[in-house]
Every structure is written in structure tokens, then in C-alpha cells.
Design a protein around this motif. Structure first.
Motif, PDB file in Angstrom:
ATOM      1  N   ALA A   1       0.834  -1.207   0.000  1.00  0.00           N
ATOM      2  CA  ALA A   1       0.000   0.000   0.000  1.00  0.00           C
ATOM      3  C   ALA A   1       0.868   1.255   0.000  1.00  0.00           C
ATOM      4  N   LEU A   2       1.963   1.237   0.767  1.00  0.00           N
ATOM      5  CA  LEU A   2       2.880   2.384   0.780  1.00  0.00           C
ATOM      6  C   LEU A   2       3.507   2.581  -0.589  1.00  0.00           C
ATOM      7  N   GLU A   3       3.965   1.476  -1.182  1.00  0.00           N
ATOM      8  CA  GLU A   3       4.645   1.567  -2.469  1.00  0.00           C
ATOM      9  C   GLU A   3       3.702   1.945  -3.598  1.00  0.00           C
ATOM     10  N   LYS A   4       2.469   1.478  -3.545  1.00  0.00           N
ATOM     11  CA  LYS A   4       1.477   1.849  -4.568  1.00  0.00           C
ATOM     12  C   LYS A   4       1.292   3.363  -4.555  1.00  0.00           C
ATOM     13  N   GLY A   5       1.197   3.935  -3.357  1.00  0.00           N
ATOM     14  CA  GLY A   5       1.060   5.385  -3.239  1.00  0.00           C
ATOM     15  C   GLY A   5       2.265   6.118  -3.801  1.00  0.00           C
ATOM     16  N   ALA A   6       3.462   5.619  -3.521  1.00  0.00           N
ATOM     17  CA  ALA A   6       4.684   6.263  -4.005  1.00  0.00           C
ATOM     18  C   ALA A   6       4.807   6.147  -5.518  1.00  0.00           C
ATOM     19  N   LEU A   7       4.406   5.005  -6.065  1.00  0.00           N
ATOM     20  CA  LEU A   7       4.572   4.778  -7.502  1.00  0.00           C
ATOM     21  C   LEU A   7       3.597   5.595  -8.349  1.00  0.00           C
ATOM     22  N   ARG A   8       2.647   6.231  -7.726  1.00  0.00           N
ATOM     23  CA  ARG A   8       1.777   7.160  -8.466  1.00  0.00           C
ATOM     24  C   ARG A   8       2.538   8.430  -8.830  1.00  0.00           C
ATOM     25  N   GLN A   9       3.632   8.677  -8.101  1.00  0.00           N
ATOM     26  CA  GLN A   9       4.376   9.919  -8.261  1.00  0.00           C
ATOM     27  C   GLN A   9       5.759   9.751  -8.881  1.00  0.00           C
ATOM     28  N   THR A  10       6.219   8.510  -9.050  1.00  0.00           N
ATOM     29  CA  THR A  10       7.593   8.332  -9.534  1.00  0.00           C
ATOM     30  C   THR A  10       7.746   7.046 -10.339  1.00  0.00           C
ATOM     31  N   ASP A  11       8.841   6.963 -11.036  1.00  0.00           N
ATOM     32  CA  ASP A  11       9.203   5.806 -11.846  1.00  0.00           C
ATOM     33  C   ASP A  11       9.697   4.671 -10.948  1.00  0.00           C
ATOM     34  N   PRO A  12       9.425   3.420 -11.305  1.00  0.00           N
ATOM     35  CA  PRO A  12       9.900   2.296 -10.490  1.00  0.00           C
ATOM     36  C   PRO A  12      11.416   2.277 -10.243  1.00  0.00           C
TER      37      PRO A  12
ATOM     38  N   TYR B   1       7.810  -6.162 -10.059  1.00  0.00           N
ATOM     39  CA  TYR B   1       6.739  -5.973  -9.075  1.00  0.00           C
ATOM     40  C   TYR B   1       6.244  -4.524  -9.090  1.00  0.00           C
ATOM     41  N   PHE B   2       7.171  -3.575  -9.083  1.00  0.00           N
ATOM     42  CA  PHE B   2       6.786  -2.164  -9.115  1.00  0.00           C
ATOM     43  C   PHE B   2       6.037  -1.815 -10.404  1.00  0.00           C
ATOM     44  N   LYS B   3       6.495  -2.344 -11.536  1.00  0.00           N
ATOM     45  CA  LYS B   3       5.792  -2.093 -12.800  1.00  0.00           C
ATOM     46  C   LYS B   3       4.372  -2.655 -12.731  1.00  0.00           C
ATOM     47  N   ALA B   4       4.217  -3.850 -12.196  1.00  0.00           N
ATOM     48  CA  ALA B   4       2.880  -4.441 -12.050  1.00  0.00           C
ATOM     49  C   ALA B   4       2.043  -3.635 -11.070  1.00  0.00           C
ATOM     50  N   LEU B   5       2.670  -3.156  -9.988  1.00  0.00           N
ATOM     51  CA  LEU B   5       1.959  -2.388  -8.969  1.00  0.00           C
ATOM     52  C   LEU B   5       1.387  -1.090  -9.541  1.00  0.00           C
ATOM     53  N   GLN B   6       2.064  -0.534 -10.533  1.00  0.00           N
ATOM     54  CA  GLN B   6       1.550   0.662 -11.193  1.00  0.00           C
ATOM     55  C   GLN B   6       0.289   0.380 -12.013  1.00  0.00           C
ATOM     56  N   LYS B   7       0.121  -0.856 -12.453  1.00  0.00           N
ATOM     57  CA  LYS B   7      -0.939  -1.184 -13.405  1.00  0.00           C
ATOM     58  C   LYS B   7      -2.081  -2.029 -12.838  1.00  0.00           C
ATOM     59  N   ILE B   8      -1.859  -2.661 -11.680  1.00  0.00           N
ATOM     60  CA  ILE B   8      -2.839  -3.593 -11.125  1.00  0.00           C
ATOM     61  C   ILE B   8      -3.175  -3.177  -9.697  1.00  0.00           C
TER      62      ILE B   8
ATOM     63  N   SER C   1      -4.783  -5.345  -4.233  1.00  0.00           N
ATOM     64  CA  SER C   1      -5.519  -6.527  -3.772  1.00  0.00           C
ATOM     65  C   SER C   1      -5.511  -7.661  -4.793  1.00  0.00           C
ATOM     66  N   ARG C   2      -5.296  -7.349  -6.055  1.00  0.00           N
ATOM     67  CA  ARG C   2      -5.197  -8.393  -7.084  1.00  0.00           C
ATOM     68  C   ARG C   2      -3.745  -8.842  -7.283  1.00  0.00           C
ATOM     69  N   LEU C   3      -2.839  -7.896  -7.213  1.00  0.00           N
ATOM     70  CA  LEU C   3      -1.433  -8.199  -7.454  1.00  0.00           C
ATOM     71  C   LEU C   3      -0.820  -9.072  -6.362  1.00  0.00           C
ATOM     72  N   THR C   4      -1.111  -8.752  -5.122  1.00  0.00           N
ATOM     73  CA  THR C   4      -0.466  -9.432  -4.001  1.00  0.00           C
ATOM     74  C   THR C   4      -0.656 -10.946  -4.024  1.00  0.00           C
ATOM     75  N   PRO C   5      -1.856 -11.469  -4.255  1.00  0.00           N
ATOM     76  CA  PRO C   5      -1.977 -12.934  -4.321  1.00  0.00           C
ATOM     77  C   PRO C   5      -1.228 -13.543  -5.519  1.00  0.00           C
ATOM     78  N   ILE C   6      -1.160 -12.815  -6.619  1.00  0.00           N
ATOM     79  CA  ILE C   6      -0.455 -13.345  -7.782  1.00  0.00           C
ATOM     80  C   ILE C   6       1.036 -13.465  -7.483  1.00  0.00           C
TER      81      ILE C   6
ATOM     82  N   LEU D   1      -9.309 -17.576  -7.585  1.00  0.00           N
ATOM     83  CA  LEU D   1     -10.463 -16.956  -6.936  1.00  0.00           C
ATOM     84  C   LEU D   1     -10.315 -15.422  -6.848  1.00  0.00           C
ATOM     85  N   VAL D   2      -9.108 -14.952  -6.654  1.00  0.00           N
ATOM     86  CA  VAL D   2      -8.882 -13.509  -6.521  1.00  0.00           C
ATOM     87  C   VAL D   2      -8.949 -12.799  -7.868  1.00  0.00           C
ATOM     88  N   LYS D   3      -8.547 -13.483  -8.936  1.00  0.00           N
ATOM     89  CA  LYS D   3      -8.567 -12.861 -10.264  1.00  0.00           C
ATOM     90  C   LYS D   3      -9.978 -12.521 -10.620  1.00  0.00           C
TER      91      LYS D   3
END
Length: 138
Positions: free
Chosen positions: A19-30, A84-91, A94-99, A136-138
Motif C-alpha cells: 500500500a505504501l509503495e502503490k502510493g509512491a509509484l503514483r508519483q515516480t518511476d519504479p 513488481y513495481f511495474k505491475a503495482l503501477q498497473k494492477i 488486492s489483485r497483485l499481491t496474491p499473484i 479466486l482472486v482474479k
């Protein structure tokens, strides 16, 4: 401390971090995020190693141990973290973490094929539960 306490703390730390990293990645490059993250960690590790008197033990590592740790660092802290960071920017988190949490499937395969660990019925059932959980999460 108990191994189970460390395991619980790991779950807590790793559960909060996305959750912290998702917030940060809205503002910067991975790559920038990784640089900040790894620089911060390196500074803290340097202080901890110096403070504990263990800094000199780095030179005692043999070549094989150093290579294995470096390879693990490349795969986990560089390649894995960047993807992971690239995926976190796009997904959604709650969906990314189980994957990405399905990495035990790969670990099980490598442990069986490379390390020669025994593949048991219990491990098979656990592996199937991971796959079902991801579906199930997908």
C-alpha cells in the motif's frame, strides 16, 4: 525471539508495504523508487553492521557464498522488485499481491528439481490451494 514471531512480523511488514509503495509509484518511476528504497536500506545496513561490529565479517565471505547472495539479490531485489513495481503501477494491490504471493510454486519446483527436496502429498495439496486461491482472486 521465536521463529514464529519473526514469521508473523514478516507477514505484517510485507502486508503493509504494498500500500505504501502503490502510493509512491503514483508519483515516480519504479527505477527511482528502487534507488531510493535500496539506498535507504544500504545506509541502515551499514549503520547496523558498523554498530554491531560485523562490518569486517563481509571480507570473510567465500566466493561461492558471495556469488549466491549476489545472484539472489539480483533476482529478488533488482529484477523481481522492478517487475513488481511495474505491475503495482498497473494492477490493484488486492489483485497483485496474491499473484506475486504465488512464488512458493516456483520455490517448490526449484527445491524439488535443483535441491533434490522430496515432493510430498502435503506439498502437492498446498500447491493446489495456492493455484485455487489465485484463481479466486482474479
Amino acid at each position: 525471539m521465536s521463529g514464529y514471531l519473526f514469521a508473523f512480523l514478516t507477514v505484517l511488514f510485507w502486508g503493509i508495504t504494498p500500500a505504501l509503495e502503490k502510493g509512491a509509484l503514483r508519483q515516480t518511476d519504479p527505477l527511482i523508487a528502487m534507488a531510493v528504497r535500496n539506498f535507504s536500506i544500504s545506509c541502515i545496513l551499514l549503520l547496523l553492521l558498523t554498530g554491531s561490529g560485523n562490518l569486517s565479517k563481509l571480507k570473510e565471505l567465500d566466493a561461492k557464498t558471495t556469488l549466491l547472495i549476489a545472484a539472489g539479490g539480483f533476482l529478488a531485489a533488482l529484477a523481481g522488485q522492478w517487475t513488481y513495481f511495474k505491475a503495482l503501477q498497473k494492477i490493484d494491490v488486492s489483485r497483485l499481491t496474491p499473484i506475486v504471493g504465488s512464488y512458493p510454486l516456483v520455490t517448490l519446483l526449484v527445491a524439488t528439481l535443483v535441491l533434490g527436496e522430496k515432493f510430498t502429498l502435503t506439498k502437492l495439496v498446498g500447491t493446489l490451494l495456492i493455484v485455487v486461491g489465485i484463481a479466486l482472486v482474479k
